[in-house]
Design a protein around this motif. Structure first.
Motif, PDB file in Angstrom:
ATOM      1  N   VAL A  66       5.931  11.927  -1.567  1.00 41.85           N
ATOM      2  CA  VAL A  66       4.496  11.775  -1.354  1.00 41.85           C
ATOM      3  C   VAL A  66       3.821  13.106  -1.649  1.00 41.85           C
ATOM      4  O   VAL A  66       2.799  13.169  -2.318  1.00 41.85           O
ATOM      5  N   VAL A 113       7.714  -1.950  -3.557  1.00 38.65           N
ATOM      6  CA  VAL A 113       7.242  -0.577  -3.367  1.00 38.65           C
ATOM      7  C   VAL A 113       6.920  -0.403  -1.895  1.00 38.65           C
ATOM      8  O   VAL A 113       6.195  -1.211  -1.310  1.00 38.65           O
ATOM      9  N   ARG A 114       7.469   0.633  -1.297  1.00 41.85           N
ATOM     10  CA  ARG A 114       7.264   0.939   0.119  1.00 41.85           C
ATOM     11  C   ARG A 114       7.145   2.447   0.296  1.00 41.85           C
ATOM     12  O   ARG A 114       7.587   3.220  -0.553  1.00 41.85           O
ATOM     13  N   THR A 115       6.608   2.846   1.433  1.00 43.47           N
ATOM     14  CA  THR A 115       6.583   4.258   1.808  1.00 43.47           C
ATOM     15  C   THR A 115       7.487   4.426   3.012  1.00 43.47           C
ATOM     16  O   THR A 115       7.416   3.646   3.959  1.00 43.47           O
ATOM     17  N   GLU A 116       8.346   5.457   2.944  1.00 40.49           N
ATOM     18  CA  GLU A 116       9.298   5.694   4.024  1.00 40.49           C
ATOM     19  C   GLU A 116       9.714   7.159   4.024  1.00 40.49           C
ATOM     20  O   GLU A 116      10.092   7.695   2.981  1.00 40.49           O
ATOM     21  N   LEU A 135      -0.510   9.824  -4.640  1.00 36.62           N
ATOM     22  CA  LEU A 135       0.401  10.913  -5.008  1.00 36.62           C
ATOM     23  C   LEU A 135      -0.427  11.948  -5.750  1.00 36.62           C
ATOM     24  O   LEU A 135      -0.688  11.810  -6.942  1.00 36.62           O
ATOM     25  N   GLU A 194       0.840  -1.199   0.000  1.00 36.76           N
ATOM     26  CA  GLU A 194       0.000   0.000   0.000  1.00 36.76           C
ATOM     27  C   GLU A 194       0.878   1.254   0.000  1.00 36.76           C
ATOM     28  O   GLU A 194       1.898   1.303   0.689  1.00 36.76           O
ATOM     29  N   VAL A 195       0.463   2.215  -0.767  1.00 36.72           N
ATOM     30  CA  VAL A 195       1.146   3.510  -0.785  1.00 36.72           C
ATOM     31  C   VAL A 195       0.088   4.607  -0.751  1.00 36.72           C
ATOM     32  O   VAL A 195      -1.034   4.409  -1.229  1.00 36.72           O
ATOM     33  N   PRO A 196       0.440   5.764  -0.210  1.00 35.86           N
ATOM     34  CA  PRO A 196      -0.527   6.863  -0.216  1.00 35.86           C
ATOM     35  C   PRO A 196      -0.705   7.392  -1.640  1.00 35.86           C
ATOM     36  O   PRO A 196       0.180   7.245  -2.474  1.00 35.86           O
ATOM     37  N   GLY A 212       8.305  10.091   4.009  1.00 30.13           N
ATOM     38  CA  GLY A 212       7.713  11.030   3.068  1.00 30.13           C
ATOM     39  C   GLY A 212       7.967  10.721   1.610  1.00 30.13           C
ATOM     40  O   GLY A 212       7.725  11.570   0.749  1.00 30.13           O
ATOM     41  N   HIS A 213       8.466   9.526   1.318  1.00 33.34           N
ATOM     42  CA  HIS A 213       8.725   9.119  -0.064  1.00 33.34           C
ATOM     43  C   HIS A 213       8.124   7.754  -0.339  1.00 33.34           C
ATOM     44  O   HIS A 213       8.042   6.911   0.558  1.00 33.34           O
ATOM     45  N   VAL A 214       7.733   7.558  -1.579  1.00 37.29           N
ATOM     46  CA  VAL A 214       7.410   6.223  -2.061  1.00 37.29           C
ATOM     47  C   VAL A 214       8.690   5.711  -2.724  1.00 37.29           C
ATOM     48  O   VAL A 214       9.270   6.393  -3.578  1.00 37.29           O
TER      49      VAL A 214
END
Length: 143
Positions: free
Chosen positions: A135, A75-78, A40, A36-38, A80-82
């Motif tokens: 993000v 794919v990861r979120t970390e 964009l 899952e990613v936020p 403030g970045h995907v």
């Protein structure tokens, strides 16, 4: 310009669908881990096309040069970045050495054009491309 998904996960799924036959024909095993990613909010068709071209170039380089047996996309979120990582188990390369083609420079230029970064990370074997996408982007006059 071809129509391109403006949702990152849909864009990646479309890429996987398009690549799968070519990867299978070359005997390259693909591992896909897109969590899952936020959303964009800044991702429009123009930006999505840059992401697509960066990743297409990565897979083309793997198929053409790496002599890899396996490739993994995650794919990861970390922070403030995907983060989109593509790692292969091929022969690798030193991104600090001069290159004869324009592919790596084009990847870097495309990433910068959308406020992202391309980094070639050290890998124990093979090569690893990291595409960092913000993000949220700060708004500038030129987009």
């Amino acid at each position: 310009m071809e129509p391109v998904e403006t949702d990152l996960l849909l864009l990646l799924a479309t890429l996987r669908f398009r690549l799968q036959p070519r990867l299978e024909a070359s005997g390259l095993k693909l591992t896909w881990d897109a969590g899952e990613v936020p959303p964009l909010e800044w991702l429009d068709q123009r930006h999505a096309l840059h992401i697509l071209r960066i990743l297409q170039e990565t897979f083309a380089n793997i198929l053409k040069h790496a002599e890899a047996r396996e490739v993994a996309l995650s794919v990861r979120t970390e922070d403030g970045h995907v983060l989109v990582r593509v790692r292969d188990d091929g022969r690798g390369f030193d991104p600090a050495l001069p290159v004869t083609g324009r592919g790596l420079a084009n990847q870097r230029r495309r990433a910068e054009a959308i406020g992202g970064r391309v980094i070639w990370e050290p890998a124990p074997a093979g090569a690893c491309l990291l595409l960092m996408l913000p993000v949220r982007k700060t708004v500038t006059k030129d987009g």
